[in-house]
Design a protein around this motif. Structure first.
Motif, PDB file in Angstrom:
ATOM      1  N   LYS A  71       0.835  -1.202   0.000  1.00 30.42           N
ATOM      2  CA  LYS A  71       0.000   0.000   0.000  1.00 30.42           C
ATOM      3  C   LYS A  71       0.872   1.256   0.000  1.00 30.42           C
ATOM      4  O   LYS A  71       2.030   1.204   0.400  1.00 30.42           O
ATOM      5  N   PRO A  72       0.312   2.385  -0.449  1.00 31.60           N
ATOM      6  CA  PRO A  72       1.068   3.636  -0.408  1.00 31.60           C
ATOM      7  C   PRO A  72       1.646   3.880   0.990  1.00 31.60           C
ATOM      8  O   PRO A  72       0.964   3.710   1.997  1.00 31.60           O
ATOM      9  N   GLY A  73       2.937   4.220   1.002  1.00 26.35           N
ATOM     10  CA  GLY A  73       3.624   4.464   2.257  1.00 26.35           C
ATOM     11  C   GLY A  73       4.347   3.249   2.811  1.00 26.35           C
ATOM     12  O   GLY A  73       5.191   3.376   3.701  1.00 26.35           O
ATOM     13  N   ASP A  74       4.052   2.049   2.297  1.00 28.19           N
ATOM     14  CA  ASP A  74       4.753   0.850   2.751  1.00 28.19           C
ATOM     15  C   ASP A  74       6.217   0.916   2.327  1.00 28.19           C
ATOM     16  O   ASP A  74       6.532   1.319   1.203  1.00 28.19           O
ATOM     17  N   LYS A  75       7.081   0.506   3.227  1.00 29.71           N
ATOM     18  CA  LYS A  75       8.519   0.494   2.932  1.00 29.71           C
ATOM     19  C   LYS A  75       8.886  -0.819   2.254  1.00 29.71           C
ATOM     20  O   LYS A  75       8.481  -1.895   2.700  1.00 29.71           O
ATOM     21  N   ILE A  79      13.133   1.487 -12.768  1.00 28.57           N
ATOM     22  CA  ILE A  79      11.951   1.366 -13.627  1.00 28.57           C
ATOM     23  C   ILE A  79      10.687   1.648 -12.830  1.00 28.57           C
ATOM     24  O   ILE A  79       9.803   2.381 -13.277  1.00 28.57           O
ATOM     25  N   LEU A  80      10.592   1.081 -11.628  1.00 24.65           N
ATOM     26  CA  LEU A  80       9.422   1.327 -10.782  1.00 24.65           C
ATOM     27  C   LEU A  80       9.315   2.808 -10.419  1.00 24.65           C
ATOM     28  O   LEU A  80       8.218   3.370 -10.379  1.00 24.65           O
ATOM     29  N   HIS A  81      10.457   3.447 -10.186  1.00 20.65           N
ATOM     30  CA  HIS A  81      10.469   4.880  -9.893  1.00 20.65           C
ATOM     31  C   HIS A  81      10.001   5.675 -11.111  1.00 20.65           C
ATOM     32  O   HIS A  81       9.196   6.602 -10.985  1.00 20.65           O
ATOM     33  N   ASP A  82      10.488   5.305 -12.291  1.00 26.10           N
ATOM     34  CA  ASP A  82      10.084   5.994 -13.525  1.00 26.10           C
ATOM     35  C   ASP A  82       8.587   5.856 -13.784  1.00 26.10           C
ATOM     36  O   ASP A  82       7.975   6.726 -14.394  1.00 26.10           O
ATOM     37  N   ILE A 102       8.925   5.708  -4.389  1.00 30.46           N
ATOM     38  CA  ILE A 102       9.745   6.896  -4.167  1.00 30.46           C
ATOM     39  C   ILE A 102      10.873   6.523  -3.221  1.00 30.46           C
ATOM     40  O   ILE A 102      10.702   5.692  -2.334  1.00 30.46           O
ATOM     41  N   GLY A 103      12.021   7.112  -3.447  1.00 31.97           N
ATOM     42  CA  GLY A 103      13.156   6.902  -2.569  1.00 31.97           C
ATOM     43  C   GLY A 103      13.340   8.101  -1.665  1.00 31.97           C
ATOM     44  O   GLY A 103      13.160   9.240  -2.099  1.00 31.97           O
ATOM     45  N   GLN A 104      13.639   7.836  -0.408  1.00 31.25           N
ATOM     46  CA  GLN A 104      13.907   8.907   0.544  1.00 31.25           C
ATOM     47  C   GLN A 104      15.326   8.714   1.057  1.00 31.25           C
ATOM     48  O   GLN A 104      15.608   7.708   1.714  1.00 31.25           O
ATOM     49  N   ALA A 156       4.711   4.695  -3.598  1.00 29.53           N
ATOM     50  CA  ALA A 156       4.255   6.057  -3.818  1.00 29.53           C
ATOM     51  C   ALA A 156       2.745   6.155  -3.585  1.00 29.53           C
ATOM     52  O   ALA A 156       2.001   5.183  -3.751  1.00 29.53           O
ATOM     53  N   GLU A 157       2.320   7.354  -3.208  1.00 34.13           N
ATOM     54  CA  GLU A 157       0.887   7.632  -3.105  1.00 34.13           C
ATOM     55  C   GLU A 157       0.284   7.580  -4.495  1.00 34.13           C
ATOM     56  O   GLU A 157       0.904   8.009  -5.464  1.00 34.13           O
TER      57      GLU A 157
END
Length: 76
Positions: free
Chosen positions: A25-29, A53-56, A61-63, A71-72
């Motif tokens: 889910k969004p926000g899961d690490k 690829i997943l980021h593109d 998202i990477g922090q 990502a949301e």
């Protein structure tokens, strides 16, 4: 004769499917690069390629210094 799917593509497909189905889910690490590399039996570079690829695709998202997260989803 069918060819084997590249390792990075398998990682992309599996993580994207988990996001699509709600298993992630969004926000899961996500697990660390090293953990993913060990789980899939690949090099860190292969995992980096999959995560890029997943980021593109705006799925993760990477922090810096904290990790990689789902990502949301944009509001529709």
């Amino acid at each position: 004769m069918p060819t084997a799917q590249p390792s990075f593509r398998l990682i992309v497909d599996e993580i994207a499917e988990k996001i699509r189905t709600g298993d992630l889910k969004p926000g899961d690490k996500l697990p660390s690069t090293s953990q993913l590399a060990e789980a899939y039996g690949v090099s860190n570079n292969t995992v980096y390629r999959a995560l890029a690829i997943l980021h593109d695709r705006n799925l993760i998202i990477g922090q810096q210094g904290r990790g990689t997260y789902v990502a949301e989803r944009p509001q529709q």
